[in-house]
Scaffold this motif. Structure first.
Motif, mmCIF file in Angstrom:
data_model
loop_
_atom_site.group_PDB
_atom_site.id
_atom_site.type_symbol
_atom_site.label_atom_id
_atom_site.label_comp_id
_atom_site.label_asym_id
_atom_site.label_seq_id
_atom_site.Cartn_x
_atom_site.Cartn_y
_atom_site.Cartn_z
ATOM 1 N N PRO A 1 0.753 -1.475 -0.036
ATOM 2 C CA PRO A 1 0.104 0.153 -0.326
ATOM 3 C C PRO A 1 1.032 1.717 -0.193
ATOM 4 C CG PRO A 1 -0.942 -1.557 1.657
ATOM 5 C CD PRO A 1 0.478 -2.275 1.153
ATOM 6 N N ALA A 2 1.929 1.198 0.305
ATOM 7 C CA ALA A 2 2.502 2.045 1.464
ATOM 8 C C ALA A 2 3.178 2.724 -0.370
ATOM 9 C CB ALA A 2 3.854 2.183 1.882
ATOM 10 N N TRP A 3 3.619 1.955 -1.489
ATOM 11 C CA TRP A 3 4.414 2.059 -3.217
ATOM 12 C C TRP A 3 3.963 2.644 -3.032
ATOM 13 C CZ3 TRP A 3 8.965 3.283 -3.284
ATOM 14 C CH2 TRP A 3 9.829 2.765 -5.297
ATOM 15 N N SER A 4 2.395 1.625 -3.471
ATOM 16 C CA SER A 4 1.137 2.245 -4.274
ATOM 17 C C SER A 4 0.339 3.671 -4.335
ATOM 18 C CB SER A 4 -0.013 1.365 -4.169
ATOM 19 O OG SER A 4 0.513 -0.013 -4.381
ATOM 20 N N GLU A 5 1.210 3.994 -2.502
ATOM 21 C CA GLU A 5 0.734 5.678 -2.847
ATOM 22 C C GLU A 5 1.156 5.993 -3.037
ATOM 23 O OE1 GLU A 5 -1.008 8.101 1.521
ATOM 24 O OE2 GLU A 5 -1.313 5.586 1.227
ATOM 25 N N TRP A 6 2.468 6.187 -2.848
ATOM 26 C CA TRP A 6 3.610 6.523 -3.496
ATOM 27 C C TRP A 6 3.964 6.907 -4.879
ATOM 28 C CZ3 TRP A 6 8.007 5.801 -6.352
ATOM 29 C CH2 TRP A 6 9.040 6.983 -6.368
ATOM 30 N N ALA B 1 12.211 4.473 3.229
ATOM 31 C CA ALA B 1 12.160 5.433 3.181
ATOM 32 C C ALA B 1 10.710 5.486 3.045
ATOM 33 C CB ALA B 1 12.330 6.885 2.779
ATOM 34 N N VAL B 2 9.769 4.889 1.966
ATOM 35 C CA VAL B 2 8.318 5.194 2.027
ATOM 36 C C VAL B 2 7.883 3.922 2.204
ATOM 37 C CG1 VAL B 2 6.973 4.183 -0.358
ATOM 38 C CG2 VAL B 2 8.287 6.294 -0.431
ATOM 39 N N LEU B 3 8.421 2.765 2.549
ATOM 40 C CA LEU B 3 8.004 1.203 3.497
ATOM 41 C C LEU B 3 8.012 1.689 5.136
ATOM 42 C CD1 LEU B 3 7.142 -1.500 3.174
ATOM 43 C CD2 LEU B 3 9.092 -2.425 3.639
ATOM 44 N N LEU B 4 8.986 2.622 5.227
ATOM 45 C CA LEU B 4 8.765 3.181 6.541
ATOM 46 C C LEU B 4 8.249 4.200 6.930
ATOM 47 C CD1 LEU B 4 12.811 3.147 7.348
ATOM 48 C CD2 LEU B 4 11.403 1.831 8.732
ATOM 49 N N SER B 5 7.794 4.638 6.165
ATOM 50 C CA SER B 5 6.396 5.629 7.109
ATOM 51 C C SER B 5 5.344 4.915 7.156
ATOM 52 C CB SER B 5 5.486 6.130 4.903
ATOM 53 O OG SER B 5 5.358 5.701 3.932
#
Length: 240
Positions: A66-71, A182-186
């Motif tokens: 989800p985080a990567w898709s949102e980015w 960084a995206v995943l750690l968000s």
């Protein structure tokens, strides 16, 4: 029979049943497996030159989060454009992207080559052997958020230029490993995220010419901080 048609038919014997047994659904050339919030993707990609009984192929594997898709969907990424809709995820949507590697290395630009209809049977069997030799298990392992973060942390801490030795694909340069980290750690926030964001803001590529959109790094750092803060507020609100 064309090479791609021969391979499509041959894959039905072992390759597709192996994916089905692991829970994948779909039809040639792409199969998907939802696993928690992540999705594992396996796709067959035909090479540019496929004529008659000759063909070149790659088997591409990915984990979409989800985080990567949102980015990707945000303007800050400016690379791939909006990701596909749920249930239509592609290899290119993955934060973890790998290729299925033959157990016997080849010198070809493509991992798998077919020169005859008979070759298709052999190649499909070899693809299945590669899946069963741990590469499918590794893909499924990366759908676990803790495993994915642990691997990505290792990759992000490799010296510049060493990222490709880990087997992941970073088409836009090794700095993309830092972006993905960084995206995943968000998802989590905290000191680890702040350290990753600071590394993004301070990182200098030894070969500046290969870094596309240098502003991507500090912009992603701020995006990750903002997302972590928003998620923290949402969790606090839901708690009350």
């Amino acid at each position: 029979m064309r090479a791609r048609d021969a391979l499509k038919q041959a894959l039905r014997e072992e390759f597709v049943p192996t994916l089905r047994a692991a829970g994948f659904k779909g039809t040639y050339p792409t199969w998907r497996l939802p696993a928690g919030d992540a999705v594992a993707v396996v796709s067959i990609y035909a090479g540019q030159y496929n004529e008659g009984t000759y063909g070149t192929f790659d088997v591409m594997m990915a984990v979409v989060t989800p985080a990567w898709s949102e980015w990707q969907a945000d303007d800050v990424s400016g690379i791939w454009g909006s990701p596909t809709k749920p249930g239509r995820e592609r290899y290119w949507d993955g934060i973890a992207r790998l290729t299925l590697t033959p157990l016997t290395p080849t010198n070809s630009l493509y991992d798998w080559m077919i020169n005859s209809v008979k070759d298709a049977q052999t190649v499909a069997h070899q693809m299945t052997q590669a899946l069963n030799a741990g590469q499918l298990a590794n893909l499924l392992r990366l759908t676990n958020p803790d495993e994915l973060l642990a691997d990505l942390t290792t990759i992000a801490n490799l010296p510049p230029g060493k990222v490709h030795t880990y087997g992941w694909q970073w088409d836009y340069g090794p700095h993309m490993a830092l972006v993905a980290h960084a995206v995943l750690l968000s998802d989590h926030g905290g000191p680890e995220l702040e350290a990753a964001c600071q590394r993004l803001e301070q990182w200098k590529d030894p070969d500046p010419a290969r870094t596309q959109r240098p502003s991507l790094l500090p912009e992603t750092a701020q995006w990750a901080r903002d997302r972590a803060a928003r998620l923290a507020e949402e969790r606090q609100s839901n708690h009350h």
